[in-house]
Design a protein around this motif. Structure first.
Motif, short mmCIF file in Angstrom:
data_model
loop_
_atom_site.label_atom_id
_atom_site.label_comp_id
_atom_site.label_asym_id
_atom_site.label_seq_id
_atom_site.Cartn_x
_atom_site.Cartn_y
_atom_site.Cartn_z
N THR A 4 0.73 -1.15 0.25
CA THR A 4 0.10 -0.02 -0.05
C THR A 4 0.75 1.42 0.04
O THR A 4 1.72 1.42 0.66
N GLU A 58 1.15 5.53 0.18
CA GLU A 58 0.30 6.89 0.31
C GLU A 58 0.17 7.68 -0.88
O GLU A 58 1.22 7.66 -1.49
N LEU A 59 -1.05 7.99 -1.24
CA LEU A 59 -1.15 8.83 -2.61
C LEU A 59 -1.44 10.08 -2.16
O LEU A 59 -2.48 10.63 -1.49
N THR A 60 -0.82 10.95 -2.95
CA THR A 60 -0.91 12.37 -2.88
C THR A 60 -0.98 13.06 -4.31
O THR A 60 -0.53 12.40 -5.35
N GLU A 61 -1.47 14.21 -4.24
CA GLU A 61 -1.24 15.03 -5.81
C GLU A 61 0.02 14.99 -6.10
O GLU A 61 0.36 14.99 -7.49
N LEU A 88 0.92 11.09 -7.40
CA LEU A 88 0.13 10.45 -8.31
C LEU A 88 0.39 10.31 -9.67
O LEU A 88 0.11 9.10 -10.30
N LEU A 98 -7.58 8.85 -4.55
CA LEU A 98 -7.36 10.05 -3.90
C LEU A 98 -8.00 10.47 -2.70
O LEU A 98 -7.48 10.99 -1.78
N GLU A 99 -9.11 10.24 -2.85
CA GLU A 99 -9.94 10.38 -1.68
C GLU A 99 -9.64 9.61 -0.40
O GLU A 99 -9.89 10.19 0.75
N GLU A 100 -9.38 8.41 -0.64
CA GLU A 100 -8.84 7.61 0.51
C GLU A 100 -7.33 7.71 0.91
O GLU A 100 -7.01 7.40 2.07
N GLY A 101 -6.92 8.46 -0.18
CA GLY A 101 -5.33 8.76 0.51
C GLY A 101 -4.31 7.70 0.24
O GLY A 101 -3.18 7.73 0.81
N CYS A 102 -4.61 6.55 -0.09
CA CYS A 102 -3.67 5.42 -0.28
C CYS A 102 -4.31 4.58 -1.50
O CYS A 102 -5.57 4.32 -1.84
N TYR A 103 -3.40 3.67 -1.95
CA TYR A 103 -3.73 2.56 -2.89
C TYR A 103 -2.83 1.28 -2.64
O TYR A 103 -1.65 1.44 -2.51
#
Length: 361
Positions: free
Chosen positions: A266, A268-271, A274, A293-298
């Protein structure tokens, strides 16, 4: 049990039926061999020289990493994606991705054949051009004016061959053209070559050298200076180098650090990060970028690899289009069964020294 043959009173018809029976049997057998064991490929470009040469004909093992089951089964036998300039398959039947167990996973240093990730969309009139790169350079409307495009399923994308330089979970960096993984400089394989400027007493010229050849050139009494030609200005290549952002500061010779996604991990996803993983989420794994992006992770659904050509300054590789998904992996070259030079006539065009060559490192 043997194959049942149809018999008639006509000798000629029997002869025709026997030939048709033999041809059909051969087509089935060769097709099964191509799917599950080995397949023949030809090296079309110089991106792997001096490890693999343009004109090398390879047998590629599908057993090493496990054979993929066909996803687009309605295909004209002995073709990959085209015949007479037309698509040689039908997408009316599409099966899910499945892979049989292999002997092992892809390792760093392996030479690998895979489906070109950016080959999902192709310009019909110029199929060798990277469509997605053209869209970035000139805009989608201008590229559309160049002619029709065809969208291909994953297993019908063109085949590429490169060397795996980073595996899932690794952190890759390129410094001064050399590959570093997890903080350690990687082995420079004998076939890896770079561009150099050579100044002699008579002139200055640019050439490609392996480490072995470079040492010989530098030791020549006629050579005054040898300098590596490295890309150091990111602004000039920001639309060309992955992830295609102006603030990355990356070039083909100064790249990363970049973490390679692994299945189940997993991030951490940010602008900000991305652009690194957007195509994975949207195109390779069918996820929602907005939701991630809404969840902030993938969490990644499969492994990914980073591939580079041994001809480091003449290779369209992961530095230009990003990650290679595990489901794109086709197999591992095991032997050169024929090598020909297109600039020479028969029989001088046959490179006899490469016949049955089995080592590409």
């Amino acid at each position: 049990m043997g194959r049942k043959k149809i018999r008639t009173k006509s000798k000629f018809l029997n002869w025709v039926l026997e030939w048709l029976d033999a041809i059909l049997f051969a087509v089935v057998v060769v097709t099964l061999i191509n799917i599950f064991w080995f397949q023949a490929f030809k090296i079309p470009s110089s991106s792997m020289e001096s490890s693999l040469y343009t004109g090398d004909h390879l047998f590629v093992s599908k057993l090493t990493y496990g054979a993929r089951m066909p996803e687009t089964p309605l295909t004209i036998p002995f073709t990959h994606n085209t015949i007479f300039g037309k698509e040689s398959y039908s997408t009316s039947v599409q099966w899910k991705y499945r892979r049989l167990p292999g002997f092992r996973k892809v390792r760093k240093g392996d030479v690998v054949v895979f489906n070109f990730p950016n080959g999902d969309t192709v310009l019909v009139n110029n199929p060798m051009v990277d469509y997605h790169a053209q869209v970035r350079f000139f805009g989608r409307e201008n590229v559309a004016a160049l002619g029709p495009v065809v969208v291909r399923p994953m297993d019908k994308k063109d085949h590429y061959v490169k060397r795996c330089v980073a595996a899932p979970g690794d952190t890759l960096e390129v410094r001064d053209g050399y590959v570093w993984v997890n903080g350690e400089r990687q082995e420079v394989y004998p076939g890896v070559q770079f561009s150099y400027s050579v100044t002699t007493k008579a002139r200055t010229y640019v050439d490609l050298f392996t480490s072995e050849k470079l040492a010989k050139v530098a030791a020549s009494p006629n050579v005054l200076e040898v300098k590596p030609l490295l890309d150091t200005v990111p602004a000039a290549v920001c639309d060309e180098i992955f992830p295609f952002t102006k603030d990355s500061g990356w070039t083909r010779d100064f790249f990363g650090p970049l973490w390679i996604p692994s299945k189940g991990a997993t991030v951490e996803l940010t602008e900000g990060n991305l652009p690194l993983y957007e195509r994975i989420i949207r195109d390779y794994e069918g996820g929602s970028v907005e939701k991630a992006l809404e969840e902030g992770c993938y969490t990644f659904k499969q492994d990914y690899y980073f591939m580079m050509g041994d001809n480091r300054h003449n290779s369209l590789d992961s530095r230009y289009w990003g990650f290679v998904p595990e489901d794109h992996i086709v197999g591992r070259p095991v032997v050169v069964w024929l090598s020909t030079d297109k600039d020479k006539s028969f029989p001088k065009n046959i490179r006899w020294g490469r016949f049955l060559k089995m080592k590409f490192n």
